[in-house]
Design a protein around this motif. Structure first.
Motif, PDB file in Angstrom:
ATOM      1  N   VAL A  23       0.898  -1.107   0.191  1.00  0.00           N
ATOM      2  CA  VAL A  23      -0.052   0.022  -0.039  1.00  0.00           C
ATOM      3  C   VAL A  23       1.035   1.151   0.035  1.00  0.00           C
ATOM      4  O   VAL A  23       0.539   2.081  -0.956  1.00  0.00           O
ATOM      5  CB  VAL A  23      -1.082   0.062   1.133  1.00  0.00           C
ATOM      6  N   THR A  24       1.867   1.403   0.880  1.00  0.00           N
ATOM      7  CA  THR A  24       2.932   2.462   0.699  1.00  0.00           C
ATOM      8  C   THR A  24       3.526   2.438  -0.578  1.00  0.00           C
ATOM      9  O   THR A  24       3.680   3.945  -1.180  1.00  0.00           O
ATOM     10  CB  THR A  24       4.122   2.313   1.884  1.00  0.00           C
ATOM     11  N   ALA A  25       3.921   1.382  -1.189  1.00  0.00           N
ATOM     12  CA  ALA A  25       4.443   1.575  -2.453  1.00  0.00           C
ATOM     13  C   ALA A  25       3.370   2.164  -3.532  1.00  0.00           C
ATOM     14  O   ALA A  25       3.898   2.927  -4.577  1.00  0.00           O
ATOM     15  CB  ALA A  25       4.943  -0.067  -2.934  1.00  0.00           C
ATOM     16  N   ILE A  26       2.248   1.631  -3.623  1.00  0.00           N
ATOM     17  CA  ILE A  26       1.285   2.126  -4.404  1.00  0.00           C
ATOM     18  C   ILE A  26       0.835   3.545  -4.190  1.00  0.00           C
ATOM     19  O   ILE A  26       0.686   4.355  -5.209  1.00  0.00           O
ATOM     20  CB  ILE A  26      -0.109   1.271  -4.252  1.00  0.00           C
ATOM     21  N   THR A  27       0.939   3.982  -3.016  1.00  0.00           N
ATOM     22  CA  THR A  27       0.801   5.383  -2.651  1.00  0.00           C
ATOM     23  C   THR A  27       2.083   6.206  -2.970  1.00  0.00           C
ATOM     24  O   THR A  27       1.715   7.415  -3.708  1.00  0.00           O
ATOM     25  CB  THR A  27       0.798   5.544  -0.998  1.00  0.00           C
ATOM     26  N   ASP A  45      -6.328   7.409  -4.132  1.00  0.00           N
ATOM     27  CA  ASP A  45      -7.284   6.668  -3.508  1.00  0.00           C
ATOM     28  C   ASP A  45      -7.933   5.291  -4.130  1.00  0.00           C
ATOM     29  O   ASP A  45      -8.023   4.342  -3.932  1.00  0.00           O
ATOM     30  CB  ASP A  45      -8.504   7.610  -2.858  1.00  0.00           C
ATOM     31  N   SER A  46      -8.025   5.851  -5.596  1.00  0.00           N
ATOM     32  CA  SER A  46      -8.303   5.033  -6.716  1.00  0.00           C
ATOM     33  C   SER A  46      -7.524   3.705  -6.884  1.00  0.00           C
ATOM     34  O   SER A  46      -7.973   2.733  -6.977  1.00  0.00           O
ATOM     35  CB  SER A  46      -8.733   5.632  -7.795  1.00  0.00           C
ATOM     36  N   MET A  47      -6.167   4.217  -6.777  1.00  0.00           N
ATOM     37  CA  MET A  47      -5.265   3.099  -7.010  1.00  0.00           C
ATOM     38  C   MET A  47      -5.264   2.071  -5.576  1.00  0.00           C
ATOM     39  O   MET A  47      -5.103   0.831  -6.041  1.00  0.00           O
ATOM     40  CB  MET A  47      -3.782   3.825  -7.032  1.00  0.00           C
ATOM     41  N   VAL A  48      -5.514   2.508  -4.487  1.00  0.00           N
ATOM     42  CA  VAL A  48      -5.358   1.546  -3.307  1.00  0.00           C
ATOM     43  C   VAL A  48      -6.814   0.760  -3.388  1.00  0.00           C
ATOM     44  O   VAL A  48      -6.737  -0.163  -3.115  1.00  0.00           O
ATOM     45  CB  VAL A  48      -5.362   2.474  -2.148  1.00  0.00           C
ATOM     46  N   GLN A  49      -7.980   1.509  -3.783  1.00  0.00           N
ATOM     47  CA  GLN A  49      -9.093   0.627  -3.969  1.00  0.00           C
ATOM     48  C   GLN A  49      -9.030  -0.312  -4.930  1.00  0.00           C
ATOM     49  O   GLN A  49      -9.548  -1.346  -4.696  1.00  0.00           O
ATOM     50  CB  GLN A  49     -10.194   1.900  -4.294  1.00  0.00           C
ATOM     51  N   ALA A  63       4.302  -5.302 -10.856  1.00  0.00           N
ATOM     52  CA  ALA A  63       3.010  -4.818 -10.442  1.00  0.00           C
ATOM     53  C   ALA A  63       2.641  -3.628 -10.955  1.00  0.00           C
ATOM     54  O   ALA A  63       3.587  -2.885 -11.172  1.00  0.00           O
ATOM     55  CB  ALA A  63       2.875  -4.536  -8.920  1.00  0.00           C
ATOM     56  N   ILE A  64       1.425  -3.640 -11.680  1.00  0.00           N
ATOM     57  CA  ILE A  64       0.835  -2.394 -12.467  1.00  0.00           C
ATOM     58  C   ILE A  64       0.052  -1.807 -11.686  1.00  0.00           C
ATOM     59  O   ILE A  64      -1.333  -2.128 -12.023  1.00  0.00           O
ATOM     60  CB  ILE A  64       0.521  -2.525 -13.808  1.00  0.00           C
ATOM     61  N   SER A  65       0.212  -0.441 -10.876  1.00  0.00           N
ATOM     62  CA  SER A  65      -0.983  -0.067 -10.263  1.00  0.00           C
ATOM     63  C   SER A  65      -1.629   0.858 -10.911  1.00  0.00           C
ATOM     64  O   SER A  65      -0.938   1.801 -11.541  1.00  0.00           O
ATOM     65  CB  SER A  65      -0.318   0.538  -8.819  1.00  0.00           C
ATOM     66  N   HIS A  66      -2.825   0.998 -10.823  1.00  0.00           N
ATOM     67  CA  HIS A  66      -3.632   1.851 -11.702  1.00  0.00           C
ATOM     68  C   HIS A  66      -4.946   2.187 -10.856  1.00  0.00           C
ATOM     69  O   HIS A  66      -5.193   1.423 -10.016  1.00  0.00           O
ATOM     70  CB  HIS A  66      -4.067   1.318 -13.111  1.00  0.00           C
ATOM     71  N   GLY A  67      -5.857   3.032 -11.470  1.00  0.00           N
ATOM     72  CA  GLY A  67      -6.933   3.398 -10.926  1.00  0.00           C
ATOM     73  C   GLY A  67      -8.274   2.434 -10.977  1.00  0.00           C
ATOM     74  O   GLY A  67      -8.067   1.493 -12.100  1.00  0.00           O
ATOM     75  N   VAL A  99       7.149  -1.716  -9.331  1.00  0.00           N
ATOM     76  CA  VAL A  99       5.787  -1.372  -9.088  1.00  0.00           C
ATOM     77  C   VAL A  99       5.671  -0.166 -10.053  1.00  0.00           C
ATOM     78  O   VAL A  99       6.462   0.769  -9.861  1.00  0.00           O
ATOM     79  CB  VAL A  99       5.686  -0.772  -7.803  1.00  0.00           C
ATOM     80  N   ILE A 100       4.841  -0.194 -10.993  1.00  0.00           N
ATOM     81  CA  ILE A 100       4.614   0.693 -12.135  1.00  0.00           C
ATOM     82  C   ILE A 100       3.145   1.711 -11.728  1.00  0.00           C
ATOM     83  O   ILE A 100       2.160   0.811 -11.612  1.00  0.00           O
ATOM     84  CB  ILE A 100       4.435  -0.035 -13.353  1.00  0.00           C
ATOM     85  N   GLY A 101       3.310   2.542 -11.562  1.00  0.00           N
ATOM     86  CA  GLY A 101       2.232   3.343 -11.444  1.00  0.00           C
ATOM     87  C   GLY A 101       1.850   4.023 -12.769  1.00  0.00           C
ATOM     88  O   GLY A 101       2.454   4.652 -13.643  1.00  0.00           O
TER      89      GLY A 101
END
Length: 151
Positions: A23-27, A45-49, A63-67, A99-101
């Motif tokens: 969660v910290t990495a995504i944030t 917030d949408s990424m964490v959700q 990991a590919i973090s997105h909204g 970790v890709i945003g």
């Protein structure tokens, strides 16, 4: 942590980061996208959700973090940040070293996924990307064409 402002590219790489929880990495990835002017703060917030709904870990240490669907209203322009964690970030039973945003404006022609797919097929290359401290090598893997199209 110091966040850079006014990124010069739509793809930004942050290397040698200390391992944190997912969660910290995504944030952190979301914060880089906000600070780069790519998204509104609500996108984080949408990424964490999205992560809470279903893991964004795609395998092979990535990991590919997105909204969430509908979060494109928070996207100002396409932006990608790649966070390298040489010791990895725990994603359930796996570790993500990259970790890709990701924030994609639906109107942009994006070739990021095809480049990532090509790179992920080479396990030796991936291992090097997980630990290298050479930012030029990182950018070269995505190719000059990619960076130019994303500007």
């Amino acid at each position: 942590m110091i966040y850079k402002k006014n990124f010069t590219s739509s793809v930004n790489i942050f290397m040698g980061l200390k391992s944190v929880d997912k969660v910290t990495a995504i944030t952190q990835a979301g914060r880089y996208l906000v600070d780069g002017g790519f998204v509104k703060f609500d996108y984080i917030d949408s990424m964490v959700q999205r992560e809470n709904l279903r893991s964004t870990y795609i395998g092979k240490g990535i990991a590919i973090s997105h909204g969430m669907p509908g979060s494109e209203v928070f996207v100002h322009k396409t932006g990608i940040c790649i966070l390298q964690f040489p010791e990895g970030v725990d994603y359930e039973r796996e570790k993500a070293y990259l970790v890709i945003g990701l924030a994609i404006n639906p109107n942009d022609n994006n070739i990021f996924f095809s480049k990532l797919s090509d790179i992920s097929e080479d396990s030796m290359l991936l291992k090097k990307l997980f630990i290298t401290n050479d930012k030029h090598f990182f950018y070269s893997m995505f190719g000059q064409n990619f960076r130019e199209k994303m500007k």
